[in-house]
Each structure stands twice: as structure tokens, then as C-alpha cells.
Design a protein around this motif. Structure first.
Motif, mmCIF file in Angstrom:
data_model
loop_
_atom_site.group_PDB
_atom_site.id
_atom_site.type_symbol
_atom_site.label_atom_id
_atom_site.label_comp_id
_atom_site.label_asym_id
_atom_site.label_seq_id
_atom_site.Cartn_x
_atom_site.Cartn_y
_atom_site.Cartn_z
ATOM 1 N N UNK A 187 19.939 34.367 -32.407
ATOM 2 C CA UNK A 187 19.571 33.284 -33.312
ATOM 3 C C UNK A 187 18.299 33.600 -34.081
ATOM 4 N N UNK A 188 17.332 34.171 -33.421
ATOM 5 C CA UNK A 188 16.084 34.523 -34.094
ATOM 6 C C UNK A 188 16.322 35.617 -35.128
ATOM 7 N N UNK A 189 17.212 36.554 -34.814
ATOM 8 C CA UNK A 189 17.546 37.610 -35.777
ATOM 9 C C UNK A 189 18.249 37.047 -36.998
ATOM 10 N N UNK A 190 19.142 36.074 -36.779
ATOM 11 C CA UNK A 190 19.854 35.465 -37.908
ATOM 12 C C UNK A 190 18.917 34.644 -38.779
ATOM 13 N N UNK A 206 17.002 34.003 -45.094
ATOM 14 C CA UNK A 206 16.404 33.894 -46.431
ATOM 15 C C UNK A 206 16.847 35.018 -47.374
ATOM 16 N N UNK A 207 16.994 36.221 -46.841
ATOM 17 C CA UNK A 207 17.464 37.328 -47.660
ATOM 18 C C UNK A 207 18.888 37.080 -48.144
ATOM 19 N N UNK A 208 19.734 36.585 -47.266
ATOM 20 C CA UNK A 208 21.111 36.254 -47.622
ATOM 21 C C UNK A 208 21.141 35.125 -48.656
ATOM 22 N N UNK A 209 20.314 34.131 -48.481
ATOM 23 C CA UNK A 209 20.248 33.012 -49.424
ATOM 24 C C UNK A 209 19.798 33.479 -50.801
ATOM 25 N N UNK A 210 18.825 34.352 -50.869
ATOM 26 C CA UNK A 210 18.359 34.890 -52.149
ATOM 27 C C UNK A 210 19.481 35.647 -52.850
#
Length: 112
Positions: free
Chosen positions: A20-23, A28-32
């Protein structure tokens, strides 16, 4: 002593967070990337597709703008080139791939 010593966190303490911490750190990178796709890439693809259909359907009498900035009226259409009249009795052959804008015949005149 006024300053207390600082100790580094052990590796086992950092690994306990798990997936979960890794995700959450990757989210944020995926959202960008998703926002970048919908705001930049997708509209550019639509614009290019509409330009390609307009260039493929160019016909005599259409007004065109080339990538080099020449503005003129199409006088003859060939397979991969068009003849453009840029001034009275001044015609140039232009490769279709260099057309940046095509205004169909019958467009309304500006300020006339």
C-alpha cells in the motif's frame, strides 16, 4: 549534552509498510500521466486526424496554408502534391504533407 543523538531507521521497519505504501508513492506519478494524456496527447491526436482528412479531401478552389506560411488557393490537385496560386499568375507546387490548414471552398469572407 544539549543535542540528543539521532539513529537511522532499520530496514525492517521501512519494509513493514508493504504494497500500500508503494502504491501511494506511485499514485501521483500515475495521476500526472493520466492528466497529461487527456489534456495534451488526446486533443493533439484529434487535431492531426482532422487535418489528415482535410488534406486528403483537398480540392480545386480550397484555400490552404502551408507549413512554411504560404497562403493561397488550390488550382490543381495531384496524388501527392497540389498547385497553389499565391498571387495572380503565380503558382507553386506544394507537397500535400506540408499543408498546415485547409479551408474548404465557400468559406465566408472576412470583413467583406
Amino acid at each position: 549534552m544539549l543535542i540528543s543523538p539521532a539513529y537511522a531507521q532499520t530496514a525492517s521497519g521501512a519494509a513493514q509498510g508493504g504494497g500500500l505504501a508503494g502504491f501511494i508513492s506511485f499514485a501521483p506519478l500515475l495521476l500526472v500521466f493520466v492528466v497529461f494524456y487527456f489534456l495534451m496527447i488526446r486533443p493533439q491526436q484529434r487535431r492531426m486526424k482532422s487535418l489528415q482528412t482535410a488534406v486528403a479531401g483537398v480540392k480545386k478552389g480550397d484555400s490552404v496554408v502551408t507549413a512554411g506560411g504560404l497562403i493561397g488557393k488550390v488550382t490543381r490537385v495531384e496524388d501527392d502534391a497540389v498547385e497553389v496560386e499565391i498571387a495572380p499568375n503565380t503558382r507553386v507546387r506544394v507537397v500535400k504533407a506540408t499543408l498546415a490548414e485547409v479551408t474548404p471552398l465557400g468559406g465566408k469572407p472576412a470583413n467583406d
